[in-house]
Design a protein around this motif. Sequence first.
Motif, mmCIF file in Angstrom:
data_model
loop_
_atom_site.group_PDB
_atom_site.id
_atom_site.type_symbol
_atom_site.label_atom_id
_atom_site.label_comp_id
_atom_site.label_asym_id
_atom_site.label_seq_id
_atom_site.Cartn_x
_atom_site.Cartn_y
_atom_site.Cartn_z
ATOM 1 N N ASP A 76 41.786 -17.800 40.951
ATOM 2 C CA ASP A 76 42.894 -16.846 40.289
ATOM 3 C C ASP A 76 42.580 -15.798 39.469
ATOM 4 O O ASP A 76 41.794 -15.996 38.563
ATOM 5 C CB ASP A 76 43.935 -17.393 39.669
ATOM 6 C CG ASP A 76 45.085 -18.092 40.356
ATOM 7 O OD1 ASP A 76 44.998 -18.169 41.406
ATOM 8 O OD2 ASP A 76 45.705 -18.946 39.788
ATOM 9 N N ARG A 124 43.487 -21.793 29.423
ATOM 10 C CA ARG A 124 44.205 -20.580 29.541
ATOM 11 C C ARG A 124 43.567 -19.289 28.824
ATOM 12 O O ARG A 124 42.699 -19.452 27.715
ATOM 13 C CB ARG A 124 45.493 -20.737 28.745
ATOM 14 C CG ARG A 124 46.516 -21.623 29.610
ATOM 15 C CD ARG A 124 47.776 -21.365 28.926
ATOM 16 N NE ARG A 124 48.801 -22.369 29.380
ATOM 17 C CZ ARG A 124 49.996 -22.719 28.923
ATOM 18 N NH1 ARG A 124 50.402 -22.216 27.710
ATOM 19 N NH2 ARG A 124 50.554 -23.386 29.554
ATOM 20 N N THR A 125 43.554 -18.151 29.194
ATOM 21 C CA THR A 125 43.489 -16.921 28.696
ATOM 22 C C THR A 125 44.843 -16.321 28.031
ATOM 23 O O THR A 125 45.785 -16.002 29.136
ATOM 24 C CB THR A 125 42.755 -16.061 29.421
ATOM 25 O OG1 THR A 125 41.341 -16.591 29.656
ATOM 26 C CG2 THR A 125 42.464 -14.527 28.778
ATOM 27 N N HIS A 163 49.817 -14.979 29.644
ATOM 28 C CA HIS A 163 48.762 -15.977 29.835
ATOM 29 C C HIS A 163 48.632 -16.176 31.077
ATOM 30 O O HIS A 163 49.504 -16.205 31.845
ATOM 31 C CB HIS A 163 49.008 -17.165 28.925
ATOM 32 C CG HIS A 163 49.950 -18.190 29.292
ATOM 33 N ND1 HIS A 163 49.957 -18.918 30.462
ATOM 34 C CD2 HIS A 163 51.281 -18.354 28.903
ATOM 35 C CE1 HIS A 163 51.165 -19.654 30.551
ATOM 36 N NE2 HIS A 163 51.865 -19.295 29.653
ATOM 37 N N THR A 164 47.687 -16.706 31.626
ATOM 38 C CA THR A 164 46.962 -17.067 33.028
ATOM 39 C C THR A 164 48.148 -18.078 33.488
ATOM 40 O O THR A 164 48.395 -18.958 32.495
ATOM 41 C CB THR A 164 45.682 -17.334 33.044
ATOM 42 O OG1 THR A 164 45.249 -18.206 32.117
ATOM 43 C CG2 THR A 164 44.822 -16.358 32.911
ATOM 44 N N ARG A 165 48.143 -18.322 34.504
ATOM 45 C CA ARG A 165 48.799 -19.350 35.155
ATOM 46 C C ARG A 165 48.266 -20.850 35.572
ATOM 47 O O ARG A 165 46.884 -20.641 36.032
ATOM 48 C CB ARG A 165 49.577 -19.037 36.615
ATOM 49 C CG ARG A 165 50.281 -20.090 37.241
ATOM 50 C CD ARG A 165 50.733 -19.841 38.866
ATOM 51 N NE ARG A 165 51.577 -20.899 39.357
ATOM 52 C CZ ARG A 165 51.171 -21.724 39.730
ATOM 53 N NH1 ARG A 165 49.874 -21.909 39.856
ATOM 54 N NH2 ARG A 165 52.080 -22.813 40.385
ATOM 55 N N THR A 183 40.250 -17.824 36.683
ATOM 56 C CA THR A 183 40.887 -18.831 36.228
ATOM 57 C C THR A 183 40.851 -20.019 37.485
ATOM 58 O O THR A 183 41.140 -19.837 38.609
ATOM 59 C CB THR A 183 42.531 -19.002 35.814
ATOM 60 O OG1 THR A 183 42.633 -17.820 34.774
ATOM 61 C CG2 THR A 183 43.124 -20.080 35.470
ATOM 62 N N SER A 213 38.208 -21.089 32.527
ATOM 63 C CA SER A 213 38.871 -19.848 32.440
ATOM 64 C C SER A 213 37.971 -18.754 31.534
ATOM 65 O O SER A 213 37.084 -19.169 30.619
ATOM 66 C CB SER A 213 39.903 -19.857 31.437
ATOM 67 O OG SER A 213 40.868 -18.803 31.350
ATOM 68 N N ASP A 267 42.796 -11.935 37.605
ATOM 69 C CA ASP A 267 43.748 -10.962 36.899
ATOM 70 C C ASP A 267 42.890 -9.846 36.400
ATOM 71 O O ASP A 267 41.802 -10.108 35.896
ATOM 72 C CB ASP A 267 44.505 -11.700 35.837
ATOM 73 C CG ASP A 267 45.546 -12.762 36.325
ATOM 74 O OD1 ASP A 267 46.571 -12.409 37.231
ATOM 75 O OD2 ASP A 267 45.058 -14.029 36.349
#
Length: 239
Positions: A176, A122-123, A133-135, A117, A103, A178
């Motif tokens: 992923d 996680r972030t 938070h990230t998935r 990610t 991450s 974001d």
Amino acid sequence: MRSESGLRYAAMSDQGRRERNEDAYFAGEVAGYHVFAVADGLGGHASGDVASRMAVAILEETAGEGLGEAKPAAVLERAFQHANFAVYTYNRDNHLNAATTLSAAIVSESGRCWIGTVGDSRTYIITPSSVWHTRDQSYVQDLVDAGVLSPAEAIFHPKKNILTRALGLEVRVQVDLDERNIAGSVLVMSSDGLHDYVPESVIQGIAIADDPGTACRRLIDAAKNAASTDNITVIVARE
């Protein structure tokens, strides 16, 4: 704890109950941006510690080469693909199956934050009234998304450590991406040794209440008190 360009941050990693620490992290300033990353080498694979260190080092190197010339999201994509291929090649050359999560966040002086990610590190972006938070790219998260499990039930699921994506197992990997704004918020990044054991409300409360260094230590202590059996790595950043 470091303070650069108005952003205060701290990073800590704890071996926990494991025989060695397979987590790796980076926290620093690169080409005018703040760059943060947490990687968790997969314990069930040979040389997970090598894979996590490799991923973080390549992220830092790629950010240094690309930021200022390319958009942060493109730099993240490039860094993840380079890291993935490096671990994949290491596996091929050494007949191993090392893998790692990653991450990573790139933060501008204005607070704009680009996040990449792969896996279940996680972030978080936390305010007193909200948590984003990230998935996680995991089997259990797929069950949560399908409505089979609640987020609270997911913490205790016996297959919570099964990932659907990781760096190093295929020639390319799907990342992923974001884009958020962290101005007025607290950025928290963690390996699953924290968030697989500590409820979101507890993470939020500690992140909001304390300076980054104190928050990192309290979050690691909370994971240990919750009987975390994993390595625990935490980064906390705030203005």
